[in-house]
Design a protein around this motif. Structure first.
Motif, PDB file in Angstrom:
ATOM      1  N   PHE D  36       0.828  -1.207   0.000  1.00  0.00           N
ATOM      2  CA  PHE D  36       0.000   0.000   0.000  1.00  0.00           C
ATOM      3  C   PHE D  36       0.858   1.251   0.000  1.00  0.00           C
ATOM      4  N   PHE D  37       2.119   1.091  -0.307  1.00  0.00           N
ATOM      5  CA  PHE D  37       3.113   2.088   0.033  1.00  0.00           C
ATOM      6  C   PHE D  37       4.000   2.371  -1.169  1.00  0.00           C
ATOM      7  N   TYR D  38       4.400   3.638  -1.286  1.00  0.00           N
ATOM      8  CA  TYR D  38       5.395   4.032  -2.287  1.00  0.00           C
ATOM      9  C   TYR D  38       6.181   5.180  -1.687  1.00  0.00           C
ATOM     10  N   SER D  39       7.428   5.296  -2.019  1.00  0.00           N
ATOM     11  CA  SER D  39       8.242   6.305  -1.332  1.00  0.00           C
ATOM     12  C   SER D  39       8.973   7.206  -2.317  1.00  0.00           C
ATOM     13  N   ARG D  65      -2.001  -2.134  -4.365  1.00  0.00           N
ATOM     14  CA  ARG D  65      -3.268  -2.126  -3.657  1.00  0.00           C
ATOM     15  C   ARG D  65      -4.279  -1.148  -4.253  1.00  0.00           C
TER      16      ARG D  65
ATOM     17  N   ILE E  96      -5.744   8.555  -1.244  1.00  0.00           N
ATOM     18  CA  ILE E  96      -4.317   8.340  -1.460  1.00  0.00           C
ATOM     19  C   ILE E  96      -3.599   9.567  -0.914  1.00  0.00           C
ATOM     20  N   LEU E  97      -2.672   9.339   0.033  1.00  0.00           N
ATOM     21  CA  LEU E  97      -2.044  10.428   0.798  1.00  0.00           C
ATOM     22  C   LEU E  97      -0.544  10.463   0.536  1.00  0.00           C
ATOM     23  N   VAL E  98      -0.018  11.674   0.403  1.00  0.00           N
ATOM     24  CA  VAL E  98       1.433  11.846   0.267  1.00  0.00           C
ATOM     25  C   VAL E  98       1.898  12.810   1.357  1.00  0.00           C
ATOM     26  N   ASP E 107      -2.370   4.205   9.777  1.00  0.00           N
ATOM     27  CA  ASP E 107      -2.919   2.857   9.770  1.00  0.00           C
ATOM     28  C   ASP E 107      -4.264   2.821   9.082  1.00  0.00           C
ATOM     29  N   LYS E 120       2.173   1.781   9.245  1.00  0.00           N
ATOM     30  CA  LYS E 120       3.405   2.158   8.553  1.00  0.00           C
ATOM     31  C   LYS E 120       3.849   3.515   9.081  1.00  0.00           C
ATOM     32  N   LEU E 122       5.477   6.932   7.914  1.00  0.00           N
ATOM     33  CA  LEU E 122       5.689   7.629   6.640  1.00  0.00           C
ATOM     34  C   LEU E 122       6.569   8.861   6.847  1.00  0.00           C
ATOM     35  N   ASP E 126       6.582   9.834   1.062  1.00  0.00           N
ATOM     36  CA  ASP E 126       5.932   8.523   1.134  1.00  0.00           C
ATOM     37  C   ASP E 126       4.437   8.660   0.823  1.00  0.00           C
ATOM     38  N   VAL E 127       3.926   7.616   0.203  1.00  0.00           N
ATOM     39  CA  VAL E 127       2.533   7.599  -0.264  1.00  0.00           C
ATOM     40  C   VAL E 127       1.839   6.395   0.353  1.00  0.00           C
ATOM     41  N   PHE E 128       0.574   6.547   0.769  1.00  0.00           N
ATOM     42  CA  PHE E 128      -0.177   5.446   1.369  1.00  0.00           C
ATOM     43  C   PHE E 128      -1.643   5.543   0.936  1.00  0.00           C
ATOM     44  N   VAL E 129      -2.329   4.395   0.945  1.00  0.00           N
ATOM     45  CA  VAL E 129      -3.713   4.322   0.455  1.00  0.00           C
ATOM     46  C   VAL E 129      -4.646   3.855   1.573  1.00  0.00           C
ATOM     47  N   PHE E 130      -5.789   4.527   1.729  1.00  0.00           N
ATOM     48  CA  PHE E 130      -6.801   4.151   2.723  1.00  0.00           C
ATOM     49  C   PHE E 130      -8.095   3.805   1.982  1.00  0.00           C
TER      50      PHE E 130
END
Lengths: 201, 201, 201, 201, 201, 201
Positions: D36-39, D65, E96-98, E107, E120, E122, E126-130
């Motif tokens: 779920f992650f990219y950096s 994801r 989608i968050l950066v 989380d 995770k 961040l 870093d990028v993460f998806v909820f």
């Protein structure tokens, strides 16, 4: 449809005959619990009609808050000894039905070219699914009245009762079309078209 | 459906009897112009069948690239003097039809409780729309053959020919159901169920 | 879109400049066969314009009943010897095209980074598919006029003719952008921007 | 698309060249935070290419994801003095862009027949929207590099860079088509087709 | 939702308290660049509230042109040493968050019966998806303020902050329900219900 | 989701750990009535658990044919004197509930910033609607057991029980987050996190 806000409670006021896809809504600040509520679905319905069944729909016409939500509910009562919810389909919904009382012989028929007929006898507690747009019926084969509840994934599924649409439309279909399509004698077609087609909805 | 890539060309290989909603696709790098192509839709079709019409669909079964795109095309040929595309509906598509040759009497019927019958005579160049899930037909009332093309907004609209589904399903529907639903004599029902129901698709 | 009733016939009256996604509709009880009908699509169109083609759309602007149904139809006429339906795309529809007369060289181009160009020569009766949002064209490579019909899965597909949008927008795009993007001399860009860009729709 | 479970993490293993609309997924029990992650989206990108811009997409190819969720993110870097994200469109997404650094001249152009050109100069903190399928660009008109982030409502929006598609497709488009469509001298067309079209994606 | 025209710029005028799913729109001919624009998203927000975070949404209420497009943008500021965007979810959007600045512990928790907690740390870039409808939070674990931008695939995602909804609703939930559901002493429940629940949106 | 064929009966065989959005399907020729059927939903469920309620879902895991159809059904049993279906929400479905036996106090809470709490006491035959993604509960305030049936418009709605997700996730949420978000003493948070959170689904 897809809701674009928490809810959009339908109003019946059509503003000078103008409509939208679905319904106009009232100010969400004015929404209250009554908009989301319907009662007396536990009362047995009268099934003394020629078909021997009565469908009680709870869709956007009964619960205005269903607007924009793809869901509704129906109660179906069947007379003993042959109460029939006749061959019909819903152009805008799949249906999941649960039997509360009685014994129902149910079916649906797949589309061309197979026209496969899938059938089952249902007793209380049994659940069955009727896919969107496919023709289906329920027939009470028990000695007592039957009752079922069903959920459908549309705020306004529509109902097309095949016999009523074919023989009872207004104005009537050209009898030559029905004579050819149903391989019936034209006299039978015009006789059927002259009958009264009761609607159980 | 909604495409999630430029295209997803269907393959017929079902990988050991496993299917998905729609179709499995082949490697997009292997897609070529033939996947997007179908020919000979200009050739008149033979309409010497009991119904007097032939439908030639170009859906995902004919053009594999239609997979994920909600569109397909049909050609319909009607025999002179009464060629009929009999009462039917598409559970998954609205249809827009244009007449190329001949004179068609067309209709569709709205859902309960109105069962309003909307009809029109179409000549070459006329266009008409049949909404998703509503029963409709076209009837050649001219002295010459007729031809129409139609677009439908599904890769696999499905076709439910009412008479075939009702009287020609396999296995047959319980005749008591049809006797009651169609207000027909039971002998007529069992006679109709014994007939051969030709399919024009 | 998804219909939430049998039909929702568009009206043009916008009620004091207010609009909705799609169209407002009229009272369904007032709907009649004319709302669902368009005629004269069989008449050849004049193609004596610089591009040598004419597109005749039958979308929600022509048939008000198409509102809420994701479908429309177009007729395309191509002049002999080079009639061109120039590179364009539809932001809201996939297209399925059938050739009635003539010989068309057609293509579409996939998105980055491949920009793969898929092409085919079509003769009468040939069918081809152009995916949503991809740039495509049809070019009459025969000595006679050509005619095609196409179905598109939107009530209002939109048309973006690339050259017109790039060089003919109002007001014009900053020529420095086009000079850099198209690797053209700035004089050519300003010359192109001064031209008249005819629209075949 | 619409998720039918909490998530469906894409896998690249295509099982012998077979694909689906979107992606195959791995066992949800095996999903972990890395899926779920990219950096490193904060690292400035190199923009020393002929166009002077670099697009860094974080779509389903980078974050597996995202599969079944209609969303992705991009970072765009623009060289000082004329860095250009050239005229392009996304066939499957609307874009909302926020400027972090620099001064961008942005636009989009509506579809026919208006081809209205809507433009704005954006400074840091400014937000602008580019509708699905409409051609748009961003042009750095400041003396410093510029950076923007954008959200798009597709897991795989696609990018169609107009100049590259028109003049750089493989194989090339018939130059007669481009000569006519763009009202250019054929020599210019063939010269443009011989160039290298760099891709900033 | 799905746009049925190039754009449908929302108006706030509700015409005598009548609403639609989404928003009424203004005449597209009157649309201008300001309708598509919002500024000052680069300005740090004040986070001196009990929760230590501030969410600045740019949805259809801020950019009227987002109407019919399933996309919006938010800026989130977190106070140093424990700024919290508390456990919440969006009923109508995936996010989608950066991270632009700072260090966030993030989380989301899957639905029953697993209630698996995926977490995770961040850092900038870093990028993460909820995923849509799943409960998630971000917690600043660094010594400096933090800033993130996020895209969400709805014009109006909605926000449900769990603690506020559970303990701060108006009127309050029956405390017996919360006592049982949260296995808390009833005195704690009534104490929590008497507090002020600040909203960071 | 949207069915692209009459039905696509789910199979559990995941082909070496590979999944799709929704489910793989079996050969439609092998579908039979058992695929569409579930029984014994009339049997009262045991509610002797700490929460005093039991939810019996009939979704795609129980009726494989529900795959691609956005519909499912649940039965809910409530213990007398306080049986609680605790605060929860469905990330992928709206719910319509009908009470068969008993007296339920029900509610749902709107999203920020209103957090309006809409409540109603329901008796047998009463129907209520809970919108997608909004937190709701049902509480048996009568002296007898209660039973309700509900339809939900997803094949797999998901259930997020708030207390379980917040205090019972695995691994646990950082207690500092919960202390701050719920304004609780940290000792209470760690005590709650050490408890067993029973699941009524």
């Amino acid at each position: 449809s897809q809701p674009l806000q928490d809810f959009c409670v339908a109003i019946n006021d059509t503003k000078n005959g103008v409509f939208v896809n679905g319904k106009f809504c009232k100010d969400p600040k004015l929404a209250n619990a009554e908009d989301f509520f319907y009662s007396r679905l536990n009362i047995p319905r009268n099934t003394s009609n020629p078909i021997g069944s009565t469908v009680t729909p709870i869709n956007v016409a009964q619960i205005s808050r269903l607007n924009t939500f793809d869901i509704c509910l129906v109660r179906i009562d069947y007379a003993p000894y042959g109460g029939l919810n006749p061959p019909h389909m819903h152009p805008r919904a799949t249906e999941i039905l649960v039997v509360l009382e009685g014994t129902l012989y149910v079916d649906f028929i797949t589309s061309n070219t197979d026209n496969c007929f899938i059938t089952k006898v249902l007793n209380p507690g049994d659940v069955f699914v009727f896919p969107v747009g496919l023709i289906h019926f329920q027939f009470n084969i028990g000695n007592t009245k039957a009752v079922a509840f069903a959920g459908l994934n549309s705020q306004n599924p529509g109902v097309i009762t095949i016999a009523n649409v074919i023989f009872g439309s207004n104005p009537p279909i050209n009898p030559d079309v029905l004579t050819k399509a149903f391989q019936l004698d034209k006299n039978i077609v015009t006789y059927l078209q002259s009958k009264f087609w009761s609607d159980n909805n």
